[in-house]
Design a protein around this motif. Sequence first.
Motif, short mmCIF file in Angstrom:
data_model
loop_
_atom_site.label_atom_id
_atom_site.label_comp_id
_atom_site.label_asym_id
_atom_site.label_seq_id
_atom_site.Cartn_x
_atom_site.Cartn_y
_atom_site.Cartn_z
N SER A 168 0.80 -1.23 0.00
CA SER A 168 0.00 0.00 0.00
C SER A 168 0.83 1.28 0.00
O SER A 168 0.31 2.37 -0.19
N ARG A 169 2.15 1.14 0.23
CA ARG A 169 3.02 2.33 0.25
C ARG A 169 3.54 2.68 -1.14
O ARG A 169 4.21 3.69 -1.31
N TYR A 170 3.23 1.85 -2.13
CA TYR A 170 3.91 1.99 -3.43
C TYR A 170 2.92 1.99 -4.61
O TYR A 170 1.73 1.74 -4.44
N GLY A 171 3.50 2.22 -5.82
CA GLY A 171 2.77 1.96 -7.06
C GLY A 171 2.89 0.46 -7.33
O GLY A 171 3.97 -0.11 -7.21
N VAL A 172 1.77 -0.18 -7.66
CA VAL A 172 1.75 -1.65 -7.83
C VAL A 172 1.33 -1.99 -9.25
O VAL A 172 0.41 -1.36 -9.80
N VAL A 173 2.01 -2.99 -9.87
CA VAL A 173 1.73 -3.30 -11.28
C VAL A 173 0.93 -4.60 -11.44
O VAL A 173 1.02 -5.50 -10.62
N SER A 174 0.17 -4.66 -12.53
CA SER A 174 -0.47 -5.90 -13.01
C SER A 174 0.31 -6.35 -14.22
O SER A 174 0.51 -5.54 -15.15
N THR A 187 -0.15 -4.33 -17.64
CA THR A 187 -1.53 -4.11 -18.11
C THR A 187 -2.24 -3.07 -17.24
O THR A 187 -3.23 -2.48 -17.66
N ASP A 188 -1.75 -2.86 -16.02
CA ASP A 188 -2.39 -1.87 -15.14
C ASP A 188 -1.41 -1.47 -14.04
O ASP A 188 -0.48 -2.22 -13.72
N LEU A 189 -1.65 -0.31 -13.49
CA LEU A 189 -0.78 0.26 -12.45
C LEU A 189 -1.66 0.98 -11.45
O LEU A 189 -2.51 1.78 -11.86
N VAL A 190 -1.48 0.73 -10.18
CA VAL A 190 -2.29 1.43 -9.17
C VAL A 190 -1.36 2.07 -8.15
O VAL A 190 -0.46 1.40 -7.62
N GLU A 191 -1.57 3.34 -7.84
CA GLU A 191 -0.74 4.03 -6.86
C GLU A 191 -1.33 3.83 -5.46
O GLU A 191 -2.52 4.06 -5.24
N LYS A 192 -0.50 3.37 -4.55
CA LYS A 192 -0.87 3.17 -3.15
C LYS A 192 -2.26 2.52 -2.98
O LYS A 192 -3.16 3.11 -2.37
N PRO A 193 -2.44 1.29 -3.50
CA PRO A 193 -3.75 0.65 -3.38
C PRO A 193 -4.01 0.14 -1.96
O PRO A 193 -3.05 -0.07 -1.20
N LYS A 194 -5.30 -0.04 -1.63
CA LYS A 194 -5.60 -0.74 -0.37
C LYS A 194 -5.11 -2.18 -0.53
O LYS A 194 -5.09 -2.70 -1.66
N LEU A 195 -4.72 -2.81 0.59
CA LEU A 195 -4.16 -4.16 0.53
C LEU A 195 -5.02 -5.10 -0.30
O LEU A 195 -4.53 -5.83 -1.17
N GLU A 196 -6.36 -5.04 -0.06
CA GLU A 196 -7.25 -6.00 -0.72
C GLU A 196 -7.45 -5.67 -2.20
O GLU A 196 -7.93 -6.49 -2.97
N GLU A 197 -7.03 -4.45 -2.60
CA GLU A 197 -7.21 -4.08 -4.01
C GLU A 197 -5.91 -4.15 -4.82
O GLU A 197 -5.91 -3.91 -6.03
N ALA A 198 -4.80 -4.48 -4.15
CA ALA A 198 -3.51 -4.51 -4.86
C ALA A 198 -3.51 -5.64 -5.89
O ALA A 198 -3.81 -6.78 -5.55
#
Length: 291
Positions: A168-174, A187-198
Amino acid sequence: MVVRKAVIPAAGLGTRVLPATKAVPKELLPLADTPTIQYIVGEAAASGIEQITFVTSRTKRAIEDHFDEAPELRAALEIKGDPKRLAAIMRPVTLAAYCYVRQQRPLGLGHAVLCARPIIGEETFGVLLGDDLVDNDADPCLKQLIRVHERHGGCVLAVMRVPHAEVSRYGVVSLGERVEPGVHQITDLVEKPKLEEAPSDLIVIGRYVLTPSVFAALERTQAGAGGEIQLTDALCALIQSGERVFACEFKGKRYDTGDPVGLLTTSIAYALKRPDLAPGVIAYLKTLDLG
Ligand code: UTP
């Protein structure tokens, strides 16, 4: 395309290391006797970068001085006959050609990169964050990304796996299609996602190769996580528009100097790499009762 320019965003407030960063740029805080940012500039130079643009701000003027000549110091060391320290003060001056651009307000990493547009123009360029270090002298991290860009084109992001609880502290990739060992299309990138949404446990660290199309995407990017203009949001828009963005699981050990524990532990790790400093540090560490 040959990558010969890089941007080092260093205009953030560095709030996690206050009060040290009240008057001293976070990027100049030393690892023993050498500022963090000098190691980063060294990595860029060893990766073939010839011109570095620092994104700075009002409180970061000392960065410019560090990479400039210091005639008074030079004269004093010449009179004293201290060639070792003379070489040490000249080293940052000679690593690359330097440009400076000011970010007037800390509106986020994406905004900082956009500030460098007039200097980068229409070239593919590297980005190295001023508080992230990757230790790999034999094959610098940025060079690894540049090789991936040379083979596949597009943007390339350095990624690494972290424990799920930390994502949740980072940008996370798919990840999508694998194009070679350790390199996937994103395919996707999310900045600081909630744990369950990473979407995964693979996080983006502070090394990128970006094509100039990122600038138009950044211009269209609204403030996102933390109220900041996020580079990850612009990269997401590029992916959605069909541009290829790759994740490269780089080889090397990454250190984050952006918080007090990270700064201290990185300082010890880098001192232990130095033959002139390691014996003293080891001798001290052995005296500690860590039980
Ligand atoms: P960080 O978020 O790690 O740095 O940004 P920060 O904002 O300085 O630190 P904290 O969170 O307040 O402690 C990563 C890099 O991007 C730069 C920072 O200087 C850092 O090197 N940055 C960040 C900018 O140049 N401009 C910004 O608006 C934000």
